[in-house]
Design a protein around this motif. Structure first.
Motif, PDB file in Angstrom:
ATOM      1  N   SER A 147      37.907  34.150  43.889  1.00  0.00           N
ATOM      2  CA  SER A 147      37.702  34.421  42.460  1.00  0.00           C
ATOM      3  C   SER A 147      37.514  33.133  41.665  1.00  0.00           C
ATOM      4  CB  SER A 147      38.874  35.232  41.893  1.00  0.00           C
ATOM      5  OG  SER A 147      40.108  34.564  42.104  1.00  0.00           O
TER       6      SER A 147
ATOM      7  N   ALA B 161      42.115  35.647  47.865  1.00  0.00           N
ATOM      8  CA  ALA B 161      41.667  36.244  46.609  1.00  0.00           C
ATOM      9  C   ALA B 161      41.561  35.197  45.503  1.00  0.00           C
ATOM     10  CB  ALA B 161      42.634  37.357  46.189  1.00  0.00           C
ATOM     11  N   THR B 162      42.523  34.274  45.466  1.00  0.00           N
ATOM     12  CA  THR B 162      42.513  33.229  44.433  1.00  0.00           C
ATOM     13  C   THR B 162      41.313  32.310  44.596  1.00  0.00           C
ATOM     14  OG1 THR B 162      44.930  33.249  44.253  1.00  0.00           O
ATOM     15  CG2 THR B 162      43.790  31.294  43.445  1.00  0.00           C
TER      16      THR B 162
ATOM     17  N   ALA C 255      34.254  32.174  39.480  1.00  0.00           N
ATOM     18  CA  ALA C 255      34.529  32.215  38.042  1.00  0.00           C
ATOM     19  C   ALA C 255      33.497  31.492  37.169  1.00  0.00           C
ATOM     20  CB  ALA C 255      35.931  31.679  37.769  1.00  0.00           C
TER      21      ALA C 255
ATOM     22  N   ILE D  72      40.029  34.467  35.523  1.00  0.00           N
ATOM     23  CA  ILE D  72      39.574  35.136  36.750  1.00  0.00           C
ATOM     24  C   ILE D  72      40.431  34.788  37.975  1.00  0.00           C
ATOM     25  CG2 ILE D  72      37.644  35.279  38.389  1.00  0.00           C
ATOM     26  CD1 ILE D  72      35.770  35.202  35.932  1.00  0.00           C
ATOM     27  N   PRO D  73      40.756  33.506  38.250  1.00  0.00           N
ATOM     28  CA  PRO D  73      41.618  33.239  39.412  1.00  0.00           C
ATOM     29  C   PRO D  73      43.050  33.741  39.241  1.00  0.00           C
ATOM     30  CG  PRO D  73      41.078  31.193  38.248  1.00  0.00           C
ATOM     31  CD  PRO D  73      40.200  32.261  37.691  1.00  0.00           C
TER      32      PRO D  73
ATOM     33  N   GLY E 262      42.691  37.275  40.062  1.00  0.00           N
ATOM     34  CA  GLY E 262      42.443  37.347  41.500  1.00  0.00           C
ATOM     35  C   GLY E 262      43.696  37.096  42.318  1.00  0.00           C
TER      36      GLY E 262
END
Length: 345
Positions: free
Chosen positions: A66, A62-63, A70, A173-174, A177
């Motif tokens: 995202s 997920a990181t 971003a 965002i990250p 995420g």
């Protein structure tokens, strides 16, 4: 010395080099995350390997996803299109510039060879140093030199708001995420997301975003706006001013502000403690800056570089901000066992 630094910036800001670097970041980021996940699984106890693989994999997937998305998302939100550095277009443009110049100007054989190389290849530092000396002797040569090796953008006060907003979105965002990935991993392995773990992820996310990203961007932006108003255009003076702004608002103030929000706003929702119990805890009882936190301020170098108009650091932003996303995803708190996602202790 100053000239050497400037030429080093020219070397790193070459459009073709940026194009290759930007293309290399996603596979490097994804591959590094896969290796890190494998390392965590290898180190985990035998009965926790599956648990660790799912949790760590979920956070990093997920990181990374995202963080890589971003920059595009931020550009759409800000409403500004940034250079994509397409190698094919760069080569086409450089070829046109060099051919037009050589058809009208007589130069030495070595100068022509270096310019021919500049059409489709990355120039060495030695090549750039040579062109800086040879081409800048004439007005026409200087024009070509600056076209194939662009000068850093001179960001003005009008651009500061957009740059702060864009960098802050790329950082947010990250982090969001990572938190989402951490919650997904916990749901898949433990079937129930505990209030403690949810609270720690949100607190660490707030800590990472405020202390390591947003407030540093604000500090740099305020400093740059002040220097712009004072009509200071020296790159070195602007960089030093932004460092001062980052130290004041981010490194010194960021941790305190983030911990204050965690203690006063987030803890009452998640920790189940009474007001009297919370009063006994110090502001930094759960989260104090560590060596890695200081290292994470390397993304502030990116902030300074981007706001100074340099481009070479920008492709690394997803990786730099992705580290903050990962720490938010595991709900890092100083000294807590469950930070590693190998146990639920």
């Amino acid at each position: 010395m100053i000239r050497e630094i400037k030429l080093a910036g020219k070397y790193l800001d070459q459009p073709l080099l940026l194009s290759k670097f930007k293309k290399a970041v996603p596979p490097l980021f994804i591959g590094g995350s896969a290796l890190y996940t494998a390392k965590k699984v290898y180190e985990a106890p035998e009965d926790k390997k599956k648990h660790t693989a799912i949790n760590t994999g979920a956070v990093l997937t997920a990181t990374v996803a995202s963080a890589l998305a971003a920059p595009k998302i931020a550009s759409k939100i800000i409403g500004k299109t940034y250079e994509k550095y397409c190698a094919k277009d760069i080569i086409k443009n450089n070829t046109k510039i060099v051919d037009e110049f050589l058809s009208k100007q007589k130069v030495s054989e070595k100068t022509e060879n270096v310019l021919q190389k500049a059409k489709s290849k990355i120039l060495s530092f030695k090549d750039i140093k040579f062109l800086d000396k040879e081409l800048t002797k004439t007005k026409e040569g200087t024009k070509v030199y600056k076209e194939i090796l662009p000068e850093p953008d001179n960001i003005t006060s009008k651009d500061i708001k957009n740059e702060i907003g864009r960098l802050s979105i790329i950082g947010f965002i990250p982090v969001a995420g990572g938190i989402a990935g951490g919650l997904a991993g916990e749901q898949m392995t433990d079937k129930k997301i505990t209030k403690e773990h949810l609270g720690n992820r949100i607190k660490e996310g707030a800590y990472q975003y405020l202390a390591n990203i947003f407030l540093c961007n604000i500090g740099a932006g305020i400093a740059l706006a002040g220097l712009e108003k004072a009509n200071v255009h020296s790159k070195s003076a602007r960089a030093l001013g932004m460092i001062g702004g980052i130290v004041t608002t981010g490194i010194i103030g960021g941790s305190t502000i983030a911990n204050f929000i965690g203690k006063k706003v987030i803890n009452p929702i998640f920790d189940g403690k009474t007001k009297e119990e919370r009063k006994k805890e110090s502001l930094n009882s759960e989260r104090t800056p560590e060596v890695l936190d200081i290292c994470l301020h390397s993304d502030d170098i990116a902030t300074i570089a981007v706001m100074s108009g340099l481009k070479w650091i920008e492709p690394t932003l997803p990786i730099l901000y992705g580290i903050s996303g990962y720490r938010a995803g595991i709900g890092y708190r100083n000294g807590k066992k469950y930070n590693e996602l190998n146990t639920n202790a």
